[in-house]
Write a protein that holds these residues in place. Sequence first.
Motif, PDB file in Angstrom:
ATOM      1  N   GLN A  95      -9.903 -10.185  15.925  1.00  0.00           N
ATOM      2  CA  GLN A  95      -9.404 -10.906  14.747  1.00  0.00           C
ATOM      3  C   GLN A  95     -10.089 -12.262  14.616  1.00  0.00           C
ATOM      4  N   ARG A  96     -10.262 -12.973  15.736  1.00  0.00           N
ATOM      5  CA  ARG A  96     -10.969 -14.260  15.698  1.00  0.00           C
ATOM      6  C   ARG A  96     -12.405 -14.067  15.205  1.00  0.00           C
ATOM      7  N   MET A  97     -13.038 -12.989  15.671  1.00  0.00           N
ATOM      8  CA  MET A  97     -14.400 -12.715  15.247  1.00  0.00           C
ATOM      9  C   MET A  97     -14.447 -12.398  13.751  1.00  0.00           C
ATOM     10  N   MET A  98     -13.487 -11.630  13.255  1.00  0.00           N
ATOM     11  CA  MET A  98     -13.481 -11.284  11.828  1.00  0.00           C
ATOM     12  C   MET A  98     -13.134 -12.495  10.970  1.00  0.00           C
ATOM     13  N   VAL A 135     -31.275 -13.197  10.819  1.00  0.00           N
ATOM     14  CA  VAL A 135     -29.868 -13.043  10.454  1.00  0.00           C
ATOM     15  C   VAL A 135     -29.105 -14.287  10.871  1.00  0.00           C
ATOM     16  N   ARG A 136     -27.869 -14.398  10.386  1.00  0.00           N
ATOM     17  CA  ARG A 136     -26.979 -15.484  10.794  1.00  0.00           C
ATOM     18  C   ARG A 136     -25.952 -14.899  11.763  1.00  0.00           C
ATOM     19  N   PHE A 137     -26.261 -14.957  13.070  1.00  0.00           N
ATOM     20  CA  PHE A 137     -25.299 -14.484  14.053  1.00  0.00           C
ATOM     21  C   PHE A 137     -24.091 -15.404  14.057  1.00  0.00           C
ATOM     22  N   LEU A 138     -22.915 -14.830  14.262  1.00  0.00           N
ATOM     23  CA  LEU A 138     -21.698 -15.631  14.320  1.00  0.00           C
ATOM     24  C   LEU A 138     -21.719 -16.553  15.531  1.00  0.00           C
ATOM     25  N   PRO A 139     -21.251 -17.773  15.349  1.00  0.00           N
ATOM     26  CA  PRO A 139     -21.205 -18.719  16.471  1.00  0.00           C
ATOM     27  C   PRO A 139     -19.912 -18.574  17.279  1.00  0.00           C
ATOM     28  N   VAL A 159     -21.779  -9.195  16.251  1.00  0.00           N
ATOM     29  CA  VAL A 159     -22.236  -8.247  17.263  1.00  0.00           C
ATOM     30  C   VAL A 159     -21.116  -8.014  18.263  1.00  0.00           C
ATOM     31  N   MET A 160     -20.882  -6.744  18.580  1.00  0.00           N
ATOM     32  CA  MET A 160     -19.841  -6.368  19.531  1.00  0.00           C
ATOM     33  C   MET A 160     -20.265  -5.111  20.256  1.00  0.00           C
ATOM     34  N   ALA A 170     -15.368 -16.517   7.240  1.00  0.00           N
ATOM     35  CA  ALA A 170     -15.766 -17.909   6.952  1.00  0.00           C
ATOM     36  C   ALA A 170     -17.273 -18.019   6.751  1.00  0.00           C
ATOM     37  N   GLU A 171     -18.043 -17.291   7.546  1.00  0.00           N
ATOM     38  CA  GLU A 171     -19.496 -17.326   7.435  1.00  0.00           C
ATOM     39  C   GLU A 171     -19.955 -16.690   6.124  1.00  0.00           C
TER      40      GLU A 171
END
Length: 179
Positions: free
Chosen positions: A165-168, A132-136, A106-107, A173-174
Amino acid sequence: MKLLGISGSLRGDSVNCKLIREAARLLNPDHFIEADLNIPLFDADEEEVSGLPEAAMTLVHQIAEADGIVISTPEYNAAISGVLKNALDWVSRHKPNPWAGKPVAVMSAASGRAGGIRAQTMLRACMTPFNVRFLPVSELAIAGARSEFDEAGRLTSERYEAALQRMMDALKAEIARGK
Protein backbone atom coordinates in the motif's frame (compact mmCIF):
# COMPACT_ATOMS: atom_id res chain seq x y z
CA MET A 1 -5.29 6.66 -14.38
CA LYS A 2 -4.00 3.77 -16.50
CA LEU A 3 -1.84 1.14 -14.80
CA LEU A 4 0.17 -1.50 -16.64
CA GLY A 5 1.17 -4.60 -14.71
CA ILE A 6 4.10 -6.66 -15.94
CA SER A 7 4.83 -10.04 -14.40
CA GLY A 8 8.10 -11.72 -15.28
CA SER A 9 6.42 -15.12 -15.10
CA LEU A 10 4.35 -16.98 -17.68
CA ARG A 11 3.15 -19.52 -15.09
CA GLY A 12 -0.63 -19.77 -14.83
CA ASP A 13 -0.70 -19.59 -11.03
CA SER A 14 2.19 -17.15 -10.76
CA VAL A 15 2.69 -15.38 -7.44
CA ASN A 16 4.15 -12.45 -9.41
CA CYS A 17 0.89 -12.16 -11.37
CA LYS A 18 -0.97 -12.24 -8.07
CA LEU A 19 1.30 -9.51 -6.73
CA ILE A 20 0.69 -7.11 -9.64
CA ARG A 21 -3.07 -7.74 -9.30
CA GLU A 22 -2.84 -6.92 -5.59
CA ALA A 23 -0.93 -3.76 -6.48
CA ALA A 24 -3.71 -2.80 -8.89
CA ARG A 25 -6.38 -3.52 -6.26
CA LEU A 26 -4.64 -1.26 -3.74
CA LEU A 27 -3.92 1.51 -6.27
CA ASN A 28 -7.46 1.29 -7.69
CA PRO A 29 -6.71 2.74 -11.15
CA ASP A 30 -9.40 3.63 -13.66
CA HIS A 31 -7.91 1.09 -16.04
CA PHE A 32 -5.59 -1.88 -15.41
CA ILE A 33 -3.92 -4.02 -18.08
CA GLU A 34 -1.75 -7.06 -17.53
CA ALA A 35 1.00 -7.37 -20.11
CA ASP A 36 1.50 -10.64 -21.98
CA LEU A 37 5.21 -11.46 -22.21
CA ASN A 38 4.68 -14.48 -24.41
CA ILE A 39 6.86 -12.91 -27.11
CA PRO A 40 9.14 -14.73 -29.57
CA LEU A 41 12.81 -14.81 -28.63
CA PHE A 42 14.69 -11.70 -29.67
CA ASP A 43 16.38 -12.19 -33.04
CA ALA A 44 17.97 -9.17 -34.73
CA ASP A 45 17.96 -10.98 -38.10
CA GLU A 46 14.21 -11.58 -37.82
CA GLU A 47 13.70 -7.96 -36.72
CA GLU A 48 15.57 -6.76 -39.81
CA VAL A 49 13.25 -8.79 -42.06
CA SER A 50 9.92 -8.40 -40.28
CA GLY A 51 10.26 -5.64 -37.69
CA LEU A 52 9.05 -6.06 -34.14
CA PRO A 53 6.65 -8.98 -33.57
CA GLU A 54 3.02 -8.07 -32.99
CA ALA A 55 3.23 -9.14 -29.32
CA ALA A 56 6.21 -6.83 -28.77
CA MET A 57 4.41 -3.94 -30.46
CA THR A 58 1.40 -4.53 -28.22
CA LEU A 59 3.68 -4.22 -25.18
CA VAL A 60 5.27 -1.05 -26.60
CA HIS A 61 1.81 0.53 -26.98
CA GLN A 62 0.73 -0.58 -23.50
CA ILE A 63 3.85 0.99 -21.96
CA ALA A 64 3.38 4.21 -23.95
CA GLU A 65 -0.28 4.53 -22.91
CA ALA A 66 0.25 3.72 -19.21
CA ASP A 67 0.41 6.46 -16.59
CA GLY A 68 2.31 4.12 -14.27
CA ILE A 69 3.78 0.63 -14.38
CA VAL A 70 4.26 -2.10 -11.78
CA ILE A 71 6.74 -4.87 -12.54
CA SER A 72 6.98 -7.99 -10.42
CA THR A 73 9.84 -10.32 -11.15
CA PRO A 74 10.53 -13.85 -10.03
CA GLU A 75 14.13 -14.73 -9.24
CA TYR A 76 15.67 -17.50 -11.29
CA ASN A 77 19.30 -18.30 -10.48
CA ALA A 78 19.83 -14.89 -8.84
CA ALA A 79 18.48 -13.08 -11.92
CA ILE A 80 15.33 -11.93 -13.68
CA SER A 81 13.44 -14.40 -15.83
CA GLY A 82 14.34 -14.93 -19.46
CA VAL A 83 10.86 -13.86 -20.58
CA LEU A 84 11.21 -10.52 -18.80
CA LYS A 85 14.67 -9.85 -20.23
CA ASN A 86 13.44 -10.86 -23.69
CA ALA A 87 10.53 -8.41 -23.45
CA LEU A 88 12.89 -5.61 -22.39
CA ASP A 89 15.18 -6.41 -25.31
CA TRP A 90 12.33 -6.24 -27.84
CA VAL A 91 10.91 -3.00 -26.43
CA SER A 92 14.38 -1.43 -26.47
CA ARG A 93 14.37 -1.71 -30.26
CA HIS A 94 11.37 0.60 -30.65
CA LYS A 95 11.94 4.29 -31.30
CA PRO A 96 10.89 6.47 -29.61
CA ASN A 97 11.46 4.90 -26.21
CA PRO A 98 8.01 4.23 -24.67
CA TRP A 99 9.50 3.94 -21.17
CA ALA A 100 10.97 7.47 -20.99
CA GLY A 101 9.76 9.30 -17.88
CA LYS A 102 7.31 6.58 -16.82
CA PRO A 103 6.90 6.01 -13.08
CA VAL A 104 7.80 2.37 -12.35
CA ALA A 105 7.32 0.35 -9.17
CA VAL A 106 9.55 -2.74 -8.91
CA MET A 107 8.66 -5.70 -6.71
CA SER A 108 9.19 -9.43 -6.53
CA ALA A 109 7.71 -12.62 -5.18
CA ALA A 110 9.84 -15.73 -4.88
CA SER A 111 10.07 -19.01 -3.00
CA GLY A 112 13.40 -18.21 -1.38
CA ARG A 113 14.09 -16.34 1.84
CA ALA A 114 15.31 -13.20 0.03
CA GLY A 115 12.04 -12.88 -1.89
CA GLY A 116 13.68 -12.03 -5.21
CA ILE A 117 15.69 -9.01 -4.11
CA ARG A 118 18.66 -9.93 -6.35
CA ALA A 119 16.34 -10.06 -9.36
CA GLN A 120 15.07 -6.58 -8.49
CA THR A 121 18.64 -5.27 -8.52
CA MET A 122 19.24 -6.83 -11.93
CA LEU A 123 15.92 -5.52 -13.26
CA ARG A 124 16.79 -1.97 -12.23
CA ALA A 125 20.16 -2.31 -13.96
CA CYS A 126 18.52 -3.67 -17.14
CA MET A 127 16.09 -0.75 -17.18
CA THR A 128 18.63 2.03 -16.59
CA PRO A 129 18.94 2.83 -20.33
CA PHE A 130 15.16 3.39 -20.56
CA ASN A 131 15.18 6.51 -18.33
CA VAL A 132 12.23 5.47 -16.20
CA ARG A 133 11.29 7.14 -12.92
CA PHE A 134 11.83 4.44 -10.31
CA LEU A 135 9.91 5.01 -7.10
CA PRO A 136 12.00 6.41 -4.26
CA VAL A 137 10.69 3.79 -1.81
CA SER A 138 12.29 0.64 -0.54
CA GLU A 139 11.89 -2.59 -2.45
CA LEU A 140 9.04 -4.99 -1.82
CA ALA A 141 10.18 -8.61 -1.85
CA ILE A 142 7.71 -11.32 -0.87
CA ALA A 143 9.66 -14.27 0.56
CA GLY A 144 8.15 -17.76 0.68
CA ALA A 145 5.59 -16.33 -1.70
CA ARG A 146 3.53 -19.49 -2.32
CA SER A 147 2.21 -19.29 1.26
CA GLU A 148 1.61 -15.51 1.26
CA PHE A 149 -1.54 -15.47 -0.92
CA ASP A 150 -4.96 -16.95 -0.24
CA GLU A 151 -7.09 -18.87 -2.79
CA ALA A 152 -8.50 -15.59 -4.13
CA GLY A 153 -4.98 -14.27 -4.78
CA ARG A 154 -5.03 -11.77 -1.91
CA LEU A 155 -2.02 -11.17 0.32
CA THR A 156 -2.47 -12.78 3.71
CA SER A 157 0.25 -10.86 5.56
CA GLU A 158 -0.71 -7.45 6.95
CA ARG A 159 2.97 -6.49 6.86
CA TYR A 160 3.29 -7.20 3.12
CA GLU A 161 -0.05 -5.58 2.33
CA ALA A 162 0.92 -2.44 4.25
CA ALA A 163 4.26 -2.28 2.42
CA LEU A 164 2.51 -2.72 -0.93
CA GLN A 165 0.00 0.00 0.00
CA ARG A 166 2.86 2.41 0.80
CA MET A 167 4.41 1.58 -2.55
CA MET A 168 1.12 2.16 -4.40
CA ASP A 169 0.60 5.46 -2.54
CA ALA A 170 4.08 6.50 -3.70
CA LEU A 171 3.27 5.42 -7.28
CA LYS A 172 0.03 7.43 -7.22
CA ALA A 173 1.95 10.51 -6.00
CA GLU A 174 4.64 10.01 -8.65
CA ILE A 175 2.01 9.69 -11.40
CA ALA A 176 0.33 12.91 -10.19
CA ARG A 177 3.69 14.69 -10.03
CA GLY A 178 4.45 13.78 -13.62
CA LYS A 179 1.19 15.08 -15.10
